[in-house]
Design an enzyme around this catalytic site. Sequence first.
Site, PDB file in Angstrom:
ATOM      1  N   ASN A  35      29.836 -14.293-111.561  1.00  0.00           N
ATOM      2  CA  ASN A  35      30.422 -14.380-110.218  1.00  0.00           C
ATOM      3  C   ASN A  35      31.745 -13.609-110.262  1.00  0.00           C
ATOM      4  OD1 ASN A  35      31.706 -15.372-107.752  1.00  0.00           O
ATOM      5  ND2 ASN A  35      30.223 -17.045-107.809  1.00  0.00           N
ATOM      6  N   SER A  52      28.759 -20.727-105.146  1.00  0.00           N
ATOM      7  CA  SER A  52      30.099 -21.326-105.134  1.00  0.00           C
ATOM      8  C   SER A  52      30.082 -22.708-105.775  1.00  0.00           C
ATOM      9  CB  SER A  52      30.609 -21.432-103.697  1.00  0.00           C
ATOM     10  OG  SER A  52      29.718 -22.220-102.931  1.00  0.00           O
ATOM     11  N   TYR A  79      18.784 -17.956 -86.541  1.00  0.00           N
ATOM     12  CA  TYR A  79      17.853 -17.762 -87.663  1.00  0.00           C
ATOM     13  C   TYR A  79      17.021 -16.497 -87.468  1.00  0.00           C
ATOM     14  CZ  TYR A  79      19.193 -21.968 -90.079  1.00  0.00           C
ATOM     15  OH  TYR A  79      19.923 -22.895 -90.789  1.00  0.00           O
ATOM     16  N   GLN A 101      18.943 -21.069-104.383  1.00  0.00           N
ATOM     17  CA  GLN A 101      19.335 -21.750-103.145  1.00  0.00           C
ATOM     18  C   GLN A 101      19.102 -20.831-101.959  1.00  0.00           C
ATOM     19  OE1 GLN A 101      23.390 -23.851-103.932  1.00  0.00           O
ATOM     20  NE2 GLN A 101      23.077 -22.374-105.553  1.00  0.00           N
ATOM     21  N   ASN A 102      18.682 -19.606-102.239  1.00  0.00           N
ATOM     22  CA  ASN A 102      18.557 -18.628-101.167  1.00  0.00           C
ATOM     23  C   ASN A 102      17.259 -18.817-100.389  1.00  0.00           C
ATOM     24  OD1 ASN A 102      20.938 -17.699-102.089  1.00  0.00           O
ATOM     25  ND2 ASN A 102      20.121 -15.906-103.141  1.00  0.00           N
ATOM     26  N   CYS A 153       4.299 -24.326 -81.007  1.00  0.00           N
ATOM     27  CA  CYS A 153       3.256 -24.607 -82.000  1.00  0.00           C
ATOM     28  C   CYS A 153       1.888 -24.479 -81.330  1.00  0.00           C
ATOM     29  CB  CYS A 153       3.463 -26.017 -82.537  1.00  0.00           C
ATOM     30  SG  CYS A 153       2.155 -26.590 -83.622  1.00  0.00           S
ATOM     31  N   HIS A 196      16.225 -24.648-101.150  1.00  0.00           N
ATOM     32  CA  HIS A 196      16.608 -24.821 -99.746  1.00  0.00           C
ATOM     33  C   HIS A 196      15.567 -24.255 -98.788  1.00  0.00           C
ATOM     34  CE1 HIS A 196      21.138 -25.305-100.980  1.00  0.00           C
ATOM     35  NE2 HIS A 196      20.394 -26.353-101.274  1.00  0.00           N
ATOM     36  N   CYS A 235       6.303 -26.364 -87.403  1.00  0.00           N
ATOM     37  CA  CYS A 235       6.547 -27.073 -86.150  1.00  0.00           C
ATOM     38  C   CYS A 235       7.536 -28.215 -86.388  1.00  0.00           C
ATOM     39  CB  CYS A 235       5.231 -27.604 -85.605  1.00  0.00           C
ATOM     40  SG  CYS A 235       5.461 -28.566 -84.094  1.00  0.00           S
TER      41      CYS A 235
END
Length: 264
Positions: A225, A201, A70, A104-105, A159, A122, A130
């Site tokens: 798309n 998608s 991430y 959704q990004n 944290c 999302h 935390c």
Amino acid sequence: MTDVDPCAELARWLRGARNVVVLTGAGMSAESGIPTFREAHAGLWSRFDPQELASPAAWRRDKALVWGWYAWRMAKVRGAQPHAGHRALAGLGHARSGLTLVTQNVDDLHERAGSEDAVHLHGSLFASRCFACARPAGNVALPPDAADSPSLRLEPPACTHCGGSIRPGVVWFGEALPQDAWERASQAARECEVLIAVGTSGVVQPAASLPASAKARGAKVAEINPVATDVSNVMDLVWRAPAGEALPLLVAALGKPEVSTQPC
Ligand code: OAD
């Protein structure tokens, strides 16, 4: 629909609509250099197993692997810029009331392009919190080389309240969507007259159900798309073009008189 100019047709729909939903997915950010998830060669999920990186079980198994991945994605987004499609959508949101942007990004490219109220189904890469006490962690520092490798291992910060590990603020597989975001998105889909799905998608639920839900209540639904998707069969109109090309054309077409015969 083969003879219909999708740009002119979509502009016509929008002129006649009060409430509009634009649902974006990873393809929206592709032209900003952010990899999508499911494209055959370049997609993140063809290179990495989501269950190894994007689930609470993966986190419990190996936090440094997950946080490093991430951190790489955060650094890539920080180094990316919104493109003309993000800006076109932001302009559309300012020009008309009744547009709900649902994404959704987990990046912040819509916001940086000027969209003020995107509904993030999302979560967000930049809303770290935390894992133990759920308190927000603010802006986390990233190592200077974080953007270089998706395989960087990195211990998550602790944290400052409880000492637990800081996790990314995204929705992982097996987790519920933020309830307020889902309620806003599903209500907007039920109430809109036009829904446009851009760069998704249509595989991940419940987001993928929004076009069918809008259509079931009488809305017209369209897809922007370059390729067919799992929700193409629901669509009243498909526009096979990249977001960065189509959305500015659409906004330009909206500025033209409806009788125009110019191709847009
Ligand atoms: P996907 O990676 O599944 O799909 C991306 C879509 O974007 C594909 O249909 C591509 O054809 C399309 N695409 C690629 N380039 C494009 C461009 N320039 N313009 C328009 N479209 C383009 O991404 P999502 O549908 O967003 O969830 O995936 C949904 C969720 O699955 C993500 O939010 C993520 C992932 O697992 C979580 O991480 C919870």
